[in-house]
Design an enzyme around this catalytic site. Structure first.
Site, PDB file in Angstrom:
ATOM      1  CD  GLN A 329      37.600  37.174  44.430  1.00 40.77           C
ATOM      2  OE1 GLN A 329      36.450  36.824  45.183  1.00 40.77           O
ATOM      3  NE2 GLN A 329      38.292  38.042  44.898  1.00 40.77           N
ATOM      4  CD  GLU A 330      40.178  37.776  38.389  1.00 42.68           C
ATOM      5  OE1 GLU A 330      40.338  38.913  38.209  1.00 42.68           O
ATOM      6  OE2 GLU A 330      40.988  36.855  38.690  1.00 42.68           O
ATOM      7  CB  SER A 331      34.761  41.128  36.457  1.00 41.37           C
ATOM      8  OG  SER A 331      33.910  40.045  35.683  1.00 41.37           O
ATOM      9  CE1 TYR A 456      41.236  36.472  42.018  1.00 41.80           C
ATOM     10  CE2 TYR A 456      42.081  33.973  42.367  1.00 41.80           C
ATOM     11  CZ  TYR A 456      41.613  34.985  41.420  1.00 41.80           C
ATOM     12  OH  TYR A 456      41.517  34.742  40.134  1.00 41.80           O
TER      13      TYR A 456
END
Length: 534
Positions: A329-331, A456
């Site tokens: 999800q972040e990168s 998120y």
């Protein structure tokens, strides 16, 4: 005369004693109720399907919606839980009929055929039966169009006796879909389908995804879960309206176990425990992004194997697959990822956050993962103890994204509106309100992009569910029903995150697990329009 009287008294006494003895024998031989037998045995035997919704073995031991419900039911009865997992639904009802299991707990529809032979428990959620096809292929929108497609296949085969039409639609033997299609076939004799005995629904869904099979039938929840692994799957049309899903017991005059089941589901519905578990396992599955899911599935095959050892190394009390989902999800598992907002690296840490957890190089993937996990650990420790252990992680992830103060604002807002501030299902609905002035002006920390925090967390939950399914599609479970594990009731104080001793050592022999072959803004990901499912 006295002797005669004595003999009569003697005979009467013997007769009376015989009557008492016979009565005692009848009392002793009177069969015990089903509930009494379970209590005497000390074990509740539960048949279920081995899949990512009902029952599977995770890093911390058994998991799944039906497993957790069955565990709570066994605890209410004061007995141990014996899980008897099956890969195919066809194995369950015969086992229940023979008395090998006490209950089927795997989320089956209350079809008329099943209800006639077995006793359904209370409904605990609802699903519809759906015809599934592969995206990009011919989409029948009703039964008539499906029949036309099958007829065209027969004509192409050039043989009136051809089974080509039936081969385009397959369903699993003894599934809830058999009586539905059988009844439909009486109305539409041209409808053809094939019943498969050596596969489960997930196998057929995979065959549709790969193009080996044109159509199959599944339920709405199973399709949503399967789309996370096979994004080409799509809904053609619905065969039924929403139907109740329940557990099943044997039909008999003995209603002792059934009465306990009614009481159990009544209690957990009233307490909110059922809603909490359903949120945990199926509360995140409705949204489906075709483009994102295709990219994610490719990354599972091509990128995850490279980084999974790193996630496993630093996950510690967390499930490594959850950390992997957070990192995606972040990168998108890109160690050199950067954002104009200043966050960077695999876990997209801000500079202040990186310093606080001892990260000197945010672009070093090992430092980034270690630091991200440590930061998450600190947030989890701050989450109030009034929140259930297995839901704390969702509140922590929301804090990871939007900040702890804003998450607490959302909890206070939830309480003010009559919701449960300790339930993620309630709080996530209030997070988007933090964008609206009428609400954020009354909070301690003001404006926040709460809708992004909600999305998120829900994205991470979907990625997490997909990784679970991907790395354990065929877990090594011993199918020999003579050798089955007994799983004792768990201490309710155990941390779901696994910060305590796991169940792996308790579940041995019968189940073998094959090893798999503060304000931290996330990277702004470009949104690609989702094409319509045609």
């Amino acid at each position: 005369m006295q002797i005669s009287q004595f003999n009569r008294l003697k005979r009467s006494a013997l007769l009376f004693a015989s009557v008492l003895l016979l009565s005692a024998c009848q009392i002793e031989s009177e069969p015990k109720s089903e509930f009494e037998q379970i209590q005497e045995r000390g074990v509740l035997r539960v048949g279920t399907l081995n899949n990512q919704l009902s029952y599977y073995i995770g890093p911390d031991g058994p998991a799944g919606l039906d497993y957790e419900l069955a565990r709570k039911f066994a605890e209410q009865l004061g007995v141990k839980l014996e899980i008897r997992p099956a890969f195919r639904q066809a194995e369950l009802f015969p086992a229940l009929k023979k008395g090998d299991i006490d209950i089927i707990a795997t989320g089956l529809n209350q079809t008329s055929q099943a209800v006639q032979r077995f006793r359904p428990g209370p409904a605990y959620y609802y699903v519809s039966q759906q015809v599934v096809y592969k995206k990009g292929q011919l989409r029948p929108r009703d039964v008539d169009q499906l029949i036309k497609y099958q007829e065209s296949k027969d004509e192409k085969a050039g043989n009136e006796d051809s089974n080509a039409g039936a081969e385009t639609l397959q369903i699993v033997e003894q599934s809830q879909f058999v009586p539905t299609l059988t009844a439909l076939q009486k109305e539409h004799p041209e409808l053809q389908f094939e019943i498969i005995g050596d596969a489960d629904t997930r196998d057929l869904l995979k065959h549709v995804s790969t193009g080996e099979l044109r159509f199959t039938v599944t339920d709405s929840v199973e399709l949503s879960l399967a789309q996370r692994l096979y994004p080409d799957l799509a809904l053609a049309f619905e065969l039924t309206e929403d139907q109740p899903v329940s557990w099943f017991t044997r039909r008999s005059e003995d209603e002792s176990l059934y009465a306990m089941l009614i009481e159990f589901f009544g209690n957990i519905k009233q307490s909110g425990e059922l809603a909490t578990l359903e949120e945990k396992y199926i509360g995140h599955i409705e949204a489906f992004d075709y483009v994102d899911t295709r990219a994610f599935i490719r990354a599972l095959d091509n990128t995850l194997p490279k980084w999974s050892p790193l996630f496993q190394k630093y996950s510690e009390e967390f499930d490594w697959r959850l950390i992997a989902a957070l990192a995606y999800q972040e990168s998108h598992w890109k160690p050199k990822a950067k954002s104009p907002t200043g966050v960077r690296g695999m876990m997209m840490l801000t500079l202040p956050t990186a310093k606080s957890v001892g990260v000197t190089d945010r672009l070093d993937p090992e430092q980034s993962v270690r630091g991200g996990v440590e930061y998450l650990r600190r947030i989890v420790a701050r989450v109030p103890d009034s929140i259930n252990e297995h839901e704390k992680i969702w509140f922590a992830l929301a804090s990871y994204n939007v900040g702890y103060g804003h998450m607490m604002d959302a909890r206070r807002l939830t309480k003010a509106q009559g919701g449960d501030p300790n339930a993620w299902a309630d709080v996530k609905e209030r997070l988007p309100l933090l964008r609206q002035k009428r609400y954020y002006s009354q909070t301690r920390y003001g404006y926040a992009r709460g809708d992004e925090a909600r999305n998120y967390v829900e994205n991470i939950r979907r990625y997490y569910q997909s990784i679970i399914g991907h790395v354990s599609q065929k877990p090594a479970i011993d199918e020999d029903t003579e050798d089955l594990q007994v799983i004792p009731p768990l201490d309710p104080n155990l941390l779901v995150s696994g910060a305590v001793e796991t169940l792996a050592e308790q579940v041995s022999g019968a189940v073998e697990v094959t090893p798999p072959p503060e304000e931290n803004a996330p990277q702004e990901a470009e949104q690609t329009p989702v094409p319509k499912a045609e």
